[in-house]
Design an enzyme around this catalytic site. Structure first.
Site, PDB file in Angstrom:
ATOM      1  N   HIS A  15       1.139  -1.887   0.269  1.00  0.00           N
ATOM      2  CA  HIS A  15      -0.091   0.106   0.230  1.00  0.00           C
ATOM      3  C   HIS A  15       0.705   1.291   0.311  1.00  0.00           C
ATOM      4  CE1 HIS A  15      -2.296  -3.216   1.932  1.00  0.00           C
ATOM      5  NE2 HIS A  15      -2.865  -2.835   1.850  1.00  0.00           N
ATOM      6  N   CYS A  45       4.183  -1.428  -3.887  1.00  0.00           N
ATOM      7  CA  CYS A  45       3.283  -1.611  -5.856  1.00  0.00           C
ATOM      8  C   CYS A  45       3.306  -0.517  -6.630  1.00  0.00           C
ATOM      9  CB  CYS A  45       1.718  -1.387  -5.478  1.00  0.00           C
ATOM     10  SG  CYS A  45       1.724  -2.322  -7.306  1.00  0.00           S
ATOM     11  N   HIS A 104      -7.655   3.921   5.365  1.00  0.00           N
ATOM     12  CA  HIS A 104      -7.182   3.337   4.406  1.00  0.00           C
ATOM     13  C   HIS A 104      -5.352   3.230   4.206  1.00  0.00           C
ATOM     14  CE1 HIS A 104      -5.426   0.753   0.982  1.00  0.00           C
ATOM     15  NE2 HIS A 104      -7.272  -0.127   1.089  1.00  0.00           N
ATOM     16  N   GLU A 115      -3.401   3.156   1.925  1.00  0.00           N
ATOM     17  CA  GLU A 115      -2.934   3.694   1.132  1.00  0.00           C
ATOM     18  C   GLU A 115      -3.013   4.592   1.085  1.00  0.00           C
ATOM     19  OE1 GLU A 115      -4.298   1.493  -3.084  1.00  0.00           O
ATOM     20  OE2 GLU A 115      -3.754   3.100  -4.235  1.00  0.00           O
ATOM     21  N   THR A 119      -6.047   2.936  -5.943  1.00  0.00           N
ATOM     22  CA  THR A 119      -6.004   2.366  -7.064  1.00  0.00           C
ATOM     23  C   THR A 119      -7.441   0.908  -6.834  1.00  0.00           C
ATOM     24  OG1 THR A 119      -5.140   0.613  -5.693  1.00  0.00           O
ATOM     25  CG2 THR A 119      -3.444   2.636  -7.384  1.00  0.00           C
ATOM     26  N   CYS A 143      -6.000   0.980 -10.351  1.00  0.00           N
ATOM     27  CA  CYS A 143      -5.224  -0.148 -10.782  1.00  0.00           C
ATOM     28  C   CYS A 143      -5.741  -0.770 -11.706  1.00  0.00           C
ATOM     29  CB  CYS A 143      -4.953  -1.056  -9.886  1.00  0.00           C
ATOM     30  SG  CYS A 143      -3.441  -2.178 -10.356  1.00  0.00           S
ATOM     31  N   SER A 150     -10.108  -6.581   2.616  1.00  0.00           N
ATOM     32  CA  SER A 150      -9.593  -6.288   1.453  1.00  0.00           C
ATOM     33  C   SER A 150     -10.536  -5.396   0.417  1.00  0.00           C
ATOM     34  CB  SER A 150      -8.820  -7.400   0.689  1.00  0.00           C
ATOM     35  OG  SER A 150      -9.599  -6.959  -0.660  1.00  0.00           O
TER      36      SER A 150
HETATM   37  S1  SF4 Z   1      -4.264  -4.328  -6.913  1.00  0.00           S
HETATM   38 FE1  SF4 Z   1      -3.051  -3.442  -8.282  1.00  0.00          FE
HETATM   39  S2  SF4 Z   1      -1.816  -1.370  -7.183  1.00  0.00           S
HETATM   40 FE2  SF4 Z   1      -3.030  -3.227  -5.791  1.00  0.00          FE
HETATM   41  S3  SF4 Z   1      -1.157  -4.399  -5.441  1.00  0.00           S
HETATM   42 FE3  SF4 Z   1      -1.798  -4.709  -7.274  1.00  0.00          FE
HETATM   43  S4  SF4 Z   1      -1.139  -4.475  -9.118  1.00  0.00           S
HETATM   44 FE4  SF4 Z   1      -0.426  -2.914  -7.350  1.00  0.00          FE
END
Ligand code: SF4
Length: 287
Positions: A83, A105, A133, A135, A172, A200, A227
């Site tokens: 995150h 990521c 969250h 992220e 994302t 994402c 999640s």
């Molecule tokens: S869902 Fe997308 S942003 Fe999240 S870890 Fe996976 S590839 Fe990365």
């Protein structure tokens, strides 16, 4: 029981990479230092339990911010989750001289790089994301005064930015339909804003595959309740047929299966195939 597996599901590249980095850290830890993960690596209890067995300590958040979670750690190796974290967390790690492994990521790093470049050019940033969250916490922490977290219409109404230079970007895992509605409203209020989509593709591809392939009488989404992308998949499934979020065979209630002949099975980007496959095997062997 007939079970249809959705074609696109399971670990995304970011999660795979994070897990590989954890295993690499364990392997290279010749001095047997304690290894801590700062928060749940991938929002999946099944994976956390596996890592527990390997001696990796997951520091659970219990509503705390990453900075607070670091307060009592003074040695060992710290793994930062996919995150991402705020610059403040990195500063504390360096002040404490703690070794850390950053599994953020690359997709999230890209959004942060965009935000940083717009901030450098005196923009305010409107960040469509989720409250509490990790992220969004990591992103807002870049500059809490200039980055405005928006989670709802109400937040847009309350937003008061006098700067003409505004960048709008996103977390994302936002649901595309939710994003589009919020974006339309934001563009109405701040028509000269620049928009950079941060959703994402991994999440989108899983959502689109479910929409295109959902069938039968019941949909099961394998993923953890914490999640974000698992919850989004469950919301999408519910629009079509009864849908439940499960994280083990034990979560499947007998009454859900009454009269059911065909099940659609999918899983979140943080769910290991091993878990989904065991649930698939269980379901196809039901009478
Ligand atoms: S869902 Fe997308 S942003 Fe999240 S870890 Fe996976 S590839 Fe990365």
């Amino acid at each position: 029981m007939k079970v249809i597996k959705v074609s696109k599901q399971g670990f995304c590249n970011g999660v795979k990479r994070a897990l590989d980095l954890v295993y690499k850290t364990i392997e290279e830890n010749k001095n047997n230092k304690p290894i801590y993960i700062l928060g749940e690596l991938m929002n999946n209890e099944f994976v956390s339990n596996k890592l527990d067995e390997l001696g990796v300590i997951t520091i659970k958040s219990y509503g705390m911010k990453r900075v607070e979670m670091l307060e009592n750690i003074d040695d060992g190796i710290i793994i930062l989750t996919a995150h991402g974290v705020s610059p403040e967390v990195i500063k504390i790690l360096e002040e404490k001289n703690l070794k850390y492994v950053d599994t953020t990521c690359p997709f999230i790093i890209k959004t942060k790089d965009i935000i940083n470049s717009y901030l450098t050019n005196d923009y305010d940033v409107v960040y469509l994301g989720k409250d509490n969250h990790p992220e969004s916490e990591g992103v807002i922490g870049i500059n809490p005064k200039k980055i405005h977290l928006i989670t709802s219409y109400d937040d847009i109404d309350k937003l008061n930015i006098s700067n003409d230079k505004i960048l709008i970007t996103t977390q994302t895992t936002l649901r595309r339909d939710h994003l589009n509605i919020m974006l339309e409203y934001l563009m109405y209020k701040y028509p000269n804003s620049v928009f950079k989509d941060g959703v994402c593709n991994s999440a989108i591809l899983r959502q689109e595959a479910l929409i295109n392939e959902i069938t039968g009488d019941l949909c099961l989404v394998v993923g953890d309740t914490i999640s974000s992308n698992a919850n989004e998949l469950a919301k999408i499934g519910s629009r079509y047929i009864p849908t439940y979020l499960i994280n083990s065979i034990d979560d499947i209630k007998k009454e859900w299966l009454i009269g059911v002949k065909v099940i659609t099975l999918t899983s979140a980007a943080s769910t290991p195939d091993e878990l989904t496959n065991s649930i698939y095997e269980y379901l196809i062997n039901l009478d």
